[in-house]
Structures are given as structure tokens and as C-alpha cells.
Write an enzyme that holds these catalytic residues in place. Sequence first.
Site, PDB file in Angstrom:
ATOM      1  N   CYS A   7     -22.321 -24.166  -6.904  1.00  0.00           N
ATOM      2  CA  CYS A   7     -21.642 -24.804  -8.035  1.00  0.00           C
ATOM      3  C   CYS A   7     -20.272 -24.183  -8.155  1.00  0.00           C
ATOM      4  O   CYS A   7     -19.377 -24.530  -7.402  1.00  0.00           O
ATOM      5  CB  CYS A   7     -22.454 -24.726  -9.316  1.00  0.00           C
ATOM      6  SG  CYS A   7     -23.197 -23.137  -9.675  1.00  0.00           S
ATOM      7  N   SER A   8     -20.076 -23.246  -9.029  1.00  0.00           N
ATOM      8  CA  SER A   8     -18.733 -22.710  -9.197  1.00  0.00           C
ATOM      9  C   SER A   8     -18.796 -21.424  -9.980  1.00  0.00           C
ATOM     10  O   SER A   8     -17.954 -21.184 -10.822  1.00  0.00           O
ATOM     11  CB  SER A   8     -17.884 -23.715  -9.952  1.00  0.00           C
ATOM     12  OG  SER A   8     -18.552 -24.001 -11.148  1.00  0.00           O
ATOM     13  N   CYS A   9     -19.789 -20.605  -9.726  1.00  0.00           N
ATOM     14  CA  CYS A   9     -19.871 -19.318 -10.405  1.00  0.00           C
ATOM     15  C   CYS A   9     -18.585 -18.542 -10.119  1.00  0.00           C
ATOM     16  O   CYS A   9     -18.087 -18.549  -8.995  1.00  0.00           O
ATOM     17  CB  CYS A   9     -21.087 -18.543  -9.915  1.00  0.00           C
ATOM     18  SG  CYS A   9     -22.642 -19.401 -10.283  1.00  0.00           S
TER      19      CYS A   9
END
Lengths: 215, 119
Positions: free
Chosen positions: A119-121
Site C-alpha cells: 500500500c503506502s506505509c
Amino acid sequence: MTQHDDHHHHHDHAHGEAGSELPDIALRVRALETILSEKGYVQPGVIDAIVETYETKIGPRNGAQVVARAWSDPAYLERLRQDATAAIAELGFVGRQGEHMVVVENTPRQHNLVVCTLCSCYPWPVLGLPPVWYKSAPYRAKAVIDPRGVLADFGVALPAETAIRVWDSTAELRYLVIPMRPAGTDGWSEERLASLVTRDSMIGTSLALPAGDAA
Amino acid sequence: MLAALPTIPRQGDIPVFQEPWQAQAFAMAVALHERGVFSWTEWASTLAAEIKAAQAAGDPDLGDSYYRHWLAALERLVVDKEIASRRQLDMTKTAWDRAARATPHGQPILIENDPDRIR
């Protein structure tokens, strides 16, 4: 930012004479907000306060201060290596999505690159919210398959003997890259050093700026 | 094979949020997490699932659709945690749509402007 300024109107189809129109996505967001506040899940003002914090108070300048301190103070660097979350908190940068921080140090032998493939941690307290490219599928895929190609896309060419290590962030672990300290910066103040530390250099898609670019 | 990879969409520094709804959606997820409605691990896996589903449905996923995925994940968790049903979300959305259409241009759009609102 106010809650009710996302007022769009579309000219490509007919609509009521004097009425307004909101895009579908804005309607969905308003519906959620109405329900969450009616049910007491979100108190008035909380949403605006969070937005303001992320728009104005949290950003890559925080991380740049951490890097500049690490370059200047070997004891601080050691604390960062032992417990990055605590060492970063010493500078007052605490909170959401920075609970489990790890620093990775660039050296002539190893360059570090951070991605979140799922995702985009991203380490919000030190870097703010991620740039659009960090969230894109091409970056997420290519960082793993061809990190040297990613660096080339960003205009960075590393010597062949520098290995590139890719760190995949998770909901539990966030990475901050400590770029190599640029040459010709001996004796500089932390503030001046911090002006060489870009957001991308702390993700690993770039290097710290050369001494000549100091603010 | 590498040449087949799309170019990374880089642009100069742009505002953190490009439209107000993105900021609202972002902040609602943060607020619900802080209230303990879901863990961040749950959040990340729900978001990752929405991103995967969108890609499977043809989204080139260049980062600009990110907050759409974010909102979809938020709606999913709100429904899964039984804070609201899909039907409630839809009905409230329709109420906002009626409210907008009943609001003259230039006036703030409030849900109270919905002509069918039950008072």
C-alpha cells in the site's frame, strides 16, 4: 480548509437551473462524515485539526533535522541505531505511523531504498505524507525488480560497487534513510546541514544535496 | 521486461491533498484509528486489498487514485465494524446529493438543505 468548499459544477450535462452539484466522491465523503459525527465517532473540529496538522506542521523538514543531528552527533546516531523511535521522539517527532521506526544508513558500499509494495506505509512523523509517486504501482513494482533503474529515473547513478538494498515497509515497521553526509560540510551547524537533506534522500530515491546547494 | 514497466509518475512538489475530500477521507481514517475502531495493521491490509481490487478492475494505479482507494477502504471498515450499513451510506449520500441540488450556487452546501430531510 473548510469542510464545504469542494463545490464543483459540471458543464458537460444539464442540471437544475440554480442548484449546485457535487462529484460522486465528495458526496461519499460527506455521507461518511455525517454518519460518523451523528454517531459520535468523530467530534466537531477533529477532522479539521488533523488535516491542518498534516498540511502545515508535519513534513520532511522533521526528518531532515533527525539526519542533520545524526551527522553531527555520534552519540545521537548510536541512539538512532539502537532505538530509532525513541531517538526521533527526543526531537519531538512522535505520533501516528512512526511507532516503530528503523534507520538505515547509506555508505559507499550500500545504498538503501524504501518502498511499500502493498500500500503506502510511510514514516509520517518524520516525512509527512507520501508523494504521489511513492503511492504509484510503477514505483512499488519497480523498486523491487529494478532499484538501480528507479534511481536512474530519479537521475541518480551509483557506482557499480555500491549495492542497493530495498526495504519494504509494513504497517509495523517504517524506515528512514540516513543519506551520506556530503563532502565539504565539516563544522557546519545542524540547521545548515538540514538544508541539504531532501525528502527523496530520506526515501533513498535521491542523495543529499551537495554543499554548494546549502540554504 | 524492464522496459515494459511503466514510468514512475514524478511531478514537482504538489500540495499534500489535491482536493478537500481527500483531506477529509484521510483524517476520518486517522480519527477512527485513534478511537480504536481498527488497528493500523487492519487498515493497511484493507487498503492493500482495495488497491489490488482496483488494479484488477483496470486502474493504472499511478498514485493519483490513491485517496479513492483510501475512501473505499474506509467505507469497507465502517461497514465491517457495523458503524453503518451500505444502505445507510447510500441513503446519506443521496441526501447530500439532493441537498447540493437544492442549494443555490455560491451558498454553502449543508445537509439541512435536503428538501426530503426528516426533521
